[in-house]
Motif scaffolding. Structure first.
Motif, PDB file in Angstrom:
ATOM      1  N   ASP A 211       0.809  -1.217   0.000  1.00  0.00           N
ATOM      2  CA  ASP A 211       0.000   0.000   0.000  1.00  0.00           C
ATOM      3  C   ASP A 211       0.842   1.268   0.000  1.00  0.00           C
ATOM      4  OD1 ASP A 211      -2.543  -1.362   0.194  1.00  0.00           O
ATOM      5  OD2 ASP A 211      -2.007  -1.812   2.270  1.00  0.00           O
ATOM      6  N   LEU A 212       2.160   1.118  -0.054  1.00  0.00           N
ATOM      7  CA  LEU A 212       3.036   2.272   0.083  1.00  0.00           C
ATOM      8  C   LEU A 212       3.864   2.498  -1.182  1.00  0.00           C
ATOM      9  CD1 LEU A 212       4.212   1.809   3.776  1.00  0.00           C
ATOM     10  CD2 LEU A 212       2.349   3.231   2.896  1.00  0.00           C
ATOM     11  N   ALA A 213       3.202   2.500  -2.331  1.00  0.00           N
ATOM     12  CA  ALA A 213       3.849   2.854  -3.596  1.00  0.00           C
ATOM     13  C   ALA A 213       3.629   4.339  -3.839  1.00  0.00           C
ATOM     14  CB  ALA A 213       3.276   2.043  -4.739  1.00  0.00           C
ATOM     15  N   PHE A 214       4.711   5.053  -4.147  1.00  0.00           N
ATOM     16  CA  PHE A 214       4.638   6.492  -4.372  1.00  0.00           C
ATOM     17  C   PHE A 214       4.555   6.838  -5.854  1.00  0.00           C
ATOM     18  CE2 PHE A 214       7.739   6.208  -0.610  1.00  0.00           C
ATOM     19  CZ  PHE A 214       6.703   5.991   0.292  1.00  0.00           C
ATOM     20  N   VAL A 215       4.666   5.835  -6.694  1.00  0.00           N
ATOM     21  CA  VAL A 215       4.564   5.996  -8.144  1.00  0.00           C
ATOM     22  C   VAL A 215       3.595   4.936  -8.653  1.00  0.00           C
ATOM     23  CG1 VAL A 215       6.939   6.870  -8.316  1.00  0.00           C
ATOM     24  CG2 VAL A 215       6.500   4.418  -8.573  1.00  0.00           C
ATOM     25  N   ASP A 216       3.209   5.038  -9.913  1.00  0.00           N
ATOM     26  CA  ASP A 216       2.375   3.987 -10.497  1.00  0.00           C
ATOM     27  C   ASP A 216       3.146   2.668 -10.491  1.00  0.00           C
ATOM     28  OD1 ASP A 216       0.287   5.719 -10.966  1.00  0.00           O
ATOM     29  OD2 ASP A 216       0.918   6.206 -12.999  1.00  0.00           O
ATOM     30  N   ALA A 292      -4.190   7.006   2.297  1.00  0.00           N
ATOM     31  CA  ALA A 292      -3.829   7.972   1.251  1.00  0.00           C
ATOM     32  C   ALA A 292      -2.959   9.085   1.830  1.00  0.00           C
ATOM     33  CB  ALA A 292      -5.087   8.551   0.619  1.00  0.00           C
ATOM     34  N   ARG A 293      -3.346   9.599   2.998  1.00  0.00           N
ATOM     35  CA  ARG A 293      -2.542  10.656   3.620  1.00  0.00           C
ATOM     36  C   ARG A 293      -1.159  10.123   4.012  1.00  0.00           C
ATOM     37  NH1 ARG A 293      -5.005  10.979   7.858  1.00  0.00           N
ATOM     38  NH2 ARG A 293      -3.454  10.268   9.376  1.00  0.00           N
ATOM     39  N   ARG A 294      -1.133   8.908   4.500  1.00  0.00           N
ATOM     40  CA  ARG A 294       0.123   8.272   4.934  1.00  0.00           C
ATOM     41  C   ARG A 294       1.092   8.159   3.757  1.00  0.00           C
ATOM     42  NH1 ARG A 294       0.959   5.449   9.519  1.00  0.00           N
ATOM     43  NH2 ARG A 294       2.158   3.526   9.614  1.00  0.00           N
ATOM     44  N   ARG A 295       0.597   7.748   2.611  1.00  0.00           N
ATOM     45  CA  ARG A 295       1.452   7.649   1.420  1.00  0.00           C
ATOM     46  C   ARG A 295       2.069   9.004   1.074  1.00  0.00           C
ATOM     47  NH1 ARG A 295      -2.064   3.606  -0.710  1.00  0.00           N
ATOM     48  NH2 ARG A 295      -3.498   5.221  -1.394  1.00  0.00           N
ATOM     49  N   GLU A 296       1.259  10.051   1.141  1.00  0.00           N
ATOM     50  CA  GLU A 296       1.755  11.392   0.808  1.00  0.00           C
ATOM     51  C   GLU A 296       2.863  11.822   1.764  1.00  0.00           C
ATOM     52  OE1 GLU A 296      -1.555  14.033   0.794  1.00  0.00           O
ATOM     53  OE2 GLU A 296      -2.528  13.096  -0.951  1.00  0.00           O
ATOM     54  N   LEU A 297       2.650  11.623   3.059  1.00  0.00           N
ATOM     55  CA  LEU A 297       3.657  12.013   4.051  1.00  0.00           C
ATOM     56  C   LEU A 297       4.939  11.211   3.886  1.00  0.00           C
ATOM     57  CD1 LEU A 297       1.410  12.316   7.248  1.00  0.00           C
ATOM     58  CD2 LEU A 297       2.550  14.193   6.045  1.00  0.00           C
ATOM     59  N   PHE A 298       4.797   9.921   3.673  1.00  0.00           N
ATOM     60  CA  PHE A 298       5.978   9.069   3.541  1.00  0.00           C
ATOM     61  C   PHE A 298       6.745   9.400   2.263  1.00  0.00           C
ATOM     62  CE2 PHE A 298       4.261   5.271   6.246  1.00  0.00           C
ATOM     63  CZ  PHE A 298       4.283   6.086   7.364  1.00  0.00           C
ATOM     64  N   ALA A 299       6.027   9.735   1.199  1.00  0.00           N
ATOM     65  CA  ALA A 299       6.695  10.091  -0.051  1.00  0.00           C
ATOM     66  C   ALA A 299       7.539  11.337   0.131  1.00  0.00           C
ATOM     67  CB  ALA A 299       5.668  10.299  -1.158  1.00  0.00           C
ATOM     68  N   VAL A 300       7.023  12.325   0.847  1.00  0.00           N
ATOM     69  CA  VAL A 300       7.789  13.545   1.123  1.00  0.00           C
ATOM     70  C   VAL A 300       9.041  13.212   1.923  1.00  0.00           C
ATOM     71  CG1 VAL A 300       7.780  15.734   2.366  1.00  0.00           C
ATOM     72  CG2 VAL A 300       5.800  15.081   0.988  1.00  0.00           C
ATOM     73  N   ALA A 301       8.884  12.417   2.984  1.00  0.00           N
ATOM     74  CA  ALA A 301      10.032  12.047   3.813  1.00  0.00           C
ATOM     75  C   ALA A 301      11.070  11.280   3.006  1.00  0.00           C
ATOM     76  CB  ALA A 301       9.559  11.208   5.001  1.00  0.00           C
TER      77      ALA A 301
END
Length: 390
Positions: A211-216, A292-301
């Protein structure tokens, strides 16, 4: 045939100190009140979705919460998991699902189910540190195959073929990947399947970071039509929903695999903790916005961590893996000295040797164990060490 005080030879290569003596030094510093950013273990800092938290569980509302759950899992959780697999790309019927006490226990049950003593398992490296020991303690042989650090530049099929012997029975695949943050391309997935099919291997699909993919990302390997009789997949709610302490995961395969997993699981932990199964069902049913929010935060980090290290941003997961050779001092043959200097600056990371024998000069860093503000302080400290060396 061990006698006291000897132990099984299958555990000779195992140690409770998976992440080296640096952890003891970090603990001493923290006990003395010194700040240490723990970027060594892949935990996540956020609390789970509100409905899935322990304080939302009330025995007065949940009949039987302190009793054994059915060994396969609570019916409501199995239904939620089946719905989740459909969202991931292919519905798995409830009767083929097995709830596990986390992915670590799940992969251990899978190993006990599939491997005999002396069997060889292809283990693309670098890898999640615990998987090598999980395979070894079964008496099987983890065959390390350097691959994921250069997945896009190596010939995946030829690299795996070179490691095949007549004892090879399985190929372990983890994508999104711990520790590199890479996601296997469709071409790489095709290569995995060709090798497994050609040599009649099991495909062990570790879906911890699904569930933690930041790209397609391509569809999960286990959803493909051409692997349905040879895959076993293991999932966890630890990374996706912040439920690492709950120790809840699930596994599945074809009908025969599901039945075999159920039998072995019954003689391992019998059933996963009942209260945590209730939490897991709630997370799956109510956690989409959280995820969804978690993915966004982790992608930034992940991006900010990569910028400090001067390497590409992760495609997914919770880790990055980098070659620390430029930061080693004269005479240093591994990353431990560099890691000691980072710890002196207040940042604990994992030596690359934990992730494979060929990566003594590499380092694994987790970018999800602290809030973004805390992580930025860790990156500033780490950046100071890198600049001093450079």
């Amino acid at each position: 045939m061990p006698r006291p005080p000897s132990f099984s030879t299958h555990i000779d290569s195992l140690s409770a100190r998976v992440f080296s003596g640096l952890a003891a030094k970090a603990a001493a510093k923290r006990a003395a009140g010194e700040p240490v950013h723990m970027l060594s273990v892949g935990d996540t800092y956020e609390e789970p979705p509100e409905a899935a938290r322990v304080d939302a569980l009330h025995s007065s509302d949940l009949d039987g919460i302190h009793k054994y759950a059915p060994p396969p899992g609570l019916p409501k959780l199995l239904a939620a998991i089946s719905d989740r697999t459909e969202a991931l790309g292919r519905r798995v019927p409830e009767e083929r699902l097995q709830v596990m006490s986390g992915a670590t226990a799940g992969l251990s049950v899978i190993s006990e189910t599939l491997f005999d003593v002396g069997d060889e398992v292809l283990l693309p490296s670098p890898f999640w540190p615990l998987i090598r020991g999980i395979i070894a303690k079964r008496g099987a042989v983890p065959v390390q195959v350097p691959l994921f650090h250069a997945l896009d530049s190596l010939d995946v099929e030829a690299t795996l073929e070179a490691a095949i012997t007549d004892r090879t029975v399985a190929l372990y695949v983890n994508t999104p990947h711990n520790p590199t943050g890479a996601i296997a391309s469709p071409a790489a997935l095709d290569a995995f399947v060709r090798v497994a099919t050609r040599h009649d291997l099991w495909l062990i699909c570790d879906e911890a970071y699904q569930d933690l993919a930041f790209v397609d990302a391509p569809a999960p390997l286990w959803t493909r039509d051409d692997v349905q009789e040879r895959y076993v997949a293991c999932h966890t709610l630890s990374k996706s929903y912040g439920l690492a302490g709950a120790r809840i995961g699930y596994a599945h395969g074809c009908a025969a695999v599901g039945e075999a997993l159920r039998a072995v699981q019954a003689f391992s932990t019998y059933s996963a903790p009942t209260p945590m199964q209730v939490s897991a069902e709630r997370a799956l049913r109510t956690g989409d916005e959280f995820l969804a929010r978690r993915r966004e935060l982790f992608a930034v980090a992940g991006r900010e961590t990569a910028e400090v290290l001067g390497i590409p941003a992760p495609a997914g997961g919770t880790f990055l893996f980098f070659d620390a050779s430029p930061y080693l001092r004269e005479g240093e043959s591994d990353s431990l000295g560099f890691l000691g200097r980072c710890l002196d600056a207040g940042v604990l990371m994992t030596p690359g040797s934990s992730c494979g024998a060929d990566f003594a000069k590499w380092v694994r860093i987790c970018f999800t164990s602290e809030s973004l503000d805390e992580h930025r302080d860790a990156l500033e400290r780490l950046g100071g060490v890198l600049k001093t060396i450079c």
